[in-house]
Design a protein around this motif. Sequence first.
Motif, PDB file in Angstrom:
ATOM      1  N   MET A   1       0.818  -1.062   0.000  1.00 51.22           N
ATOM      2  CA  MET A   1      -0.041  -0.061  -0.079  1.00 51.22           C
ATOM      3  C   MET A   1       0.888   1.160   0.045  1.00 51.22           C
ATOM      4  SD  MET A   1      -2.302   0.800   3.418  1.00 51.22           S
ATOM      5  CE  MET A   1      -1.965  -0.669   3.958  1.00 51.22           C
ATOM      6  N   ALA A   2       0.491   2.158  -0.742  1.00 50.41           N
ATOM      7  CA  ALA A   2       1.361   3.345  -0.989  1.00 50.41           C
ATOM      8  C   ALA A   2       0.341   4.666  -0.597  1.00 50.41           C
ATOM      9  CB  ALA A   2       1.750   3.434  -2.396  1.00 50.41           C
ATOM     10  N   TYR A   3       1.025   5.531   0.017  1.00 51.26           N
ATOM     11  CA  TYR A   3       0.334   6.896   0.388  1.00 51.26           C
ATOM     12  C   TYR A   3       0.836   7.998  -0.500  1.00 51.26           C
ATOM     13  CZ  TYR A   3      -0.782   4.153   4.930  1.00 51.26           C
ATOM     14  OH  TYR A   3      -1.132   3.553   5.687  1.00 51.26           O
ATOM     15  N   ARG A   4      -0.220   8.852  -0.629  1.00 53.37           N
ATOM     16  CA  ARG A   4      -0.083   9.955  -1.499  1.00 53.37           C
ATOM     17  C   ARG A   4      -0.755  11.321  -0.708  1.00 53.37           C
ATOM     18  NH1 ARG A   4      -2.880  12.719  -5.559  1.00 53.37           N
ATOM     19  NH2 ARG A   4      -4.546  10.976  -5.619  1.00 53.37           N
ATOM     20  N   ILE A   5      -0.066  12.414  -0.781  1.00 58.55           N
ATOM     21  CA  ILE A   5      -0.499  13.622  -0.377  1.00 58.55           C
ATOM     22  C   ILE A   5      -1.075  14.329  -1.459  1.00 58.55           C
ATOM     23  CG2 ILE A   5       0.034  15.976   0.733  1.00 58.55           C
ATOM     24  CD1 ILE A   5       2.418  14.443   2.148  1.00 58.55           C
ATOM     25  N   THR A   6      -2.524  14.747  -1.482  1.00 63.50           N
ATOM     26  CA  THR A   6      -3.259  15.319  -2.359  1.00 63.50           C
ATOM     27  C   THR A   6      -3.282  16.653  -2.353  1.00 63.50           C
ATOM     28  OG1 THR A   6      -5.127  15.442  -1.297  1.00 63.50           O
ATOM     29  CG2 THR A   6      -4.725  13.371  -2.300  1.00 63.50           C
ATOM     30  N   GLU A   7      -4.107  17.265  -3.477  1.00 66.05           N
ATOM     31  CA  GLU A   7      -4.134  19.039  -3.381  1.00 66.05           C
ATOM     32  C   GLU A   7      -4.793  19.532  -2.111  1.00 66.05           C
ATOM     33  OE1 GLU A   7      -6.162  19.432  -7.113  1.00 66.05           O
ATOM     34  OE2 GLU A   7      -4.481  18.705  -8.173  1.00 66.05           O
ATOM     35  N   GLU A   8      -5.301  18.755  -1.403  1.00 67.84           N
ATOM     36  CA  GLU A   8      -6.117  19.374  -0.299  1.00 67.84           C
ATOM     37  C   GLU A   8      -4.856  19.718   0.813  1.00 67.84           C
ATOM     38  OE1 GLU A   8      -7.373  16.531  -1.784  1.00 67.84           O
ATOM     39  OE2 GLU A   8      -9.055  17.748  -2.850  1.00 67.84           O
ATOM     40  N   CYS A   9      -3.664  19.436   0.584  1.00 65.52           N
ATOM     41  CA  CYS A   9      -2.714  19.755   1.855  1.00 65.52           C
ATOM     42  C   CYS A   9      -2.482  21.423   1.925  1.00 65.52           C
ATOM     43  CB  CYS A   9      -1.322  19.123   1.462  1.00 65.52           C
ATOM     44  SG  CYS A   9      -0.034  19.539   2.300  1.00 65.52           S
ATOM     45  N   LEU A  10      -2.474  21.700   3.087  1.00 63.79           N
ATOM     46  CA  LEU A  10      -2.286  22.851   3.477  1.00 63.79           C
ATOM     47  C   LEU A  10      -0.818  23.351   3.639  1.00 63.79           C
ATOM     48  CD1 LEU A  10      -5.296  23.629   5.767  1.00 63.79           C
ATOM     49  CD2 LEU A  10      -5.000  24.140   3.234  1.00 63.79           C
ATOM     50  N   ALA A  11       0.037  22.306   3.767  1.00 66.32           N
ATOM     51  CA  ALA A  11       1.541  22.504   4.300  1.00 66.32           C
ATOM     52  C   ALA A  11       1.659  22.839   5.540  1.00 66.32           C
ATOM     53  CB  ALA A  11       2.185  23.223   3.280  1.00 66.32           C
ATOM     54  N   CYS A  12       0.673  22.401   6.452  1.00 62.76           N
ATOM     55  CA  CYS A  12       0.791  22.742   7.877  1.00 62.76           C
ATOM     56  C   CYS A  12       2.045  22.172   8.560  1.00 62.76           C
ATOM     57  CB  CYS A  12      -0.614  22.720   8.437  1.00 62.76           C
ATOM     58  SG  CYS A  12      -0.871  20.835   8.544  1.00 62.76           S
ATOM     59  N   GLY A  13       2.450  21.163   8.169  1.00 65.28           N
ATOM     60  CA  GLY A  13       3.684  20.413   8.698  1.00 65.28           C
ATOM     61  C   GLY A  13       3.192  19.338   9.930  1.00 65.28           C
ATOM     62  N   THR A  14       1.856  19.164  10.121  1.00 64.02           N
ATOM     63  CA  THR A  14       1.536  18.345  10.927  1.00 64.02           C
ATOM     64  C   THR A  14       2.050  16.751  10.640  1.00 64.02           C
ATOM     65  OG1 THR A  14      -0.495  19.433  11.654  1.00 64.02           O
ATOM     66  CG2 THR A  14      -0.548  17.134  12.047  1.00 64.02           C
ATOM     67  N   CYS A  15       1.688  16.465   9.487  1.00 63.95           N
ATOM     68  CA  CYS A  15       2.218  15.139   8.933  1.00 63.95           C
ATOM     69  C   CYS A  15       3.557  14.948   9.177  1.00 63.95           C
ATOM     70  CB  CYS A  15       1.827  14.733   7.642  1.00 63.95           C
ATOM     71  SG  CYS A  15       2.433  15.878   6.387  1.00 63.95           S
ATOM     72  N   LEU A  16       4.567  15.917   8.744  1.00 62.24           N
ATOM     73  CA  LEU A  16       5.896  15.952   8.650  1.00 62.24           C
ATOM     74  C   LEU A  16       6.393  15.753  10.412  1.00 62.24           C
ATOM     75  CD1 LEU A  16       8.650  17.090   7.092  1.00 62.24           C
ATOM     76  CD2 LEU A  16       8.243  19.155   8.234  1.00 62.24           C
ATOM     77  N   GLU A  17       5.770  16.499  11.284  1.00 58.76           N
ATOM     78  CA  GLU A  17       6.085  16.240  12.709  1.00 58.76           C
ATOM     79  C   GLU A  17       5.817  14.697  13.027  1.00 58.76           C
ATOM     80  OE1 GLU A  17       4.081  19.304  14.488  1.00 58.76           O
ATOM     81  OE2 GLU A  17       5.411  20.956  13.733  1.00 58.76           O
ATOM     82  N   SER A  18       4.597  13.922  12.596  1.00 58.77           N
ATOM     83  CA  SER A  18       4.365  13.037  13.272  1.00 58.77           C
ATOM     84  C   SER A  18       5.061  11.711  12.541  1.00 58.77           C
ATOM     85  CB  SER A  18       2.674  12.715  12.761  1.00 58.77           C
ATOM     86  OG  SER A  18       2.294  12.534  11.423  1.00 58.77           O
ATOM     87  N   CYS A  19       5.251  11.773  11.380  1.00 60.75           N
ATOM     88  CA  CYS A  19       6.168  10.618  10.565  1.00 60.75           C
ATOM     89  C   CYS A  19       7.402  10.181  11.411  1.00 60.75           C
ATOM     90  CB  CYS A  19       6.629  11.131   9.197  1.00 60.75           C
ATOM     91  SG  CYS A  19       7.447   9.646   8.199  1.00 60.75           S
ATOM     92  N   PRO A  20       7.422   9.049  12.115  1.00 59.01           N
ATOM     93  CA  PRO A  20       8.561   8.407  12.633  1.00 59.01           C
ATOM     94  C   PRO A  20       9.907   8.195  11.751  1.00 59.01           C
ATOM     95  CG  PRO A  20       6.842   6.677  12.237  1.00 59.01           C
ATOM     96  CD  PRO A  20       6.278   7.895  11.808  1.00 59.01           C
ATOM     97  N   ASN A  21       9.587   8.147  10.364  1.00 56.67           N
ATOM     98  CA  ASN A  21      10.649   7.761   9.604  1.00 56.67           C
ATOM     99  C   ASN A  21      11.146   8.864   8.401  1.00 56.67           C
ATOM    100  OD1 ASN A  21      10.454   4.757  10.146  1.00 56.67           O
ATOM    101  ND2 ASN A  21       8.410   4.775   9.082  1.00 56.67           N
ATOM    102  N   GLU A  22      10.503  10.132   8.942  1.00 58.19           N
ATOM    103  CA  GLU A  22      10.980  11.351   8.127  1.00 58.19           C
ATOM    104  C   GLU A  22      10.817  11.001   6.776  1.00 58.19           C
ATOM    105  OE1 GLU A  22      14.798  12.139   9.527  1.00 58.19           O
ATOM    106  OE2 GLU A  22      14.140  12.598  11.616  1.00 58.19           O
TER     107      GLU A  22
END
Length: 55
Positions: A1-22
């Motif tokens: 399974m792969a993940y993709r960030i869509t156009e709805e992204c606000l570039a808020c950084g929440t996902c960036l901070e949450s990712c344990p694998n950077e």
Amino acid sequence: MAYRITEECLACGTCLESCPNEAIIEGETYRIDPDKCENCGTCIEACPTGAIIEE
């Protein structure tokens, strides 16, 4: 399974901070590095706009 960030992204950084694998890469739009992503789903849960989807 792969993940993709869509156009709805606000570039808020929440996902960036949450990712344990950077695996989230910053830019005008964020993207996920498939080589670093371990499909844990943490980013999906963290995203306030639901901009991260499974493909």
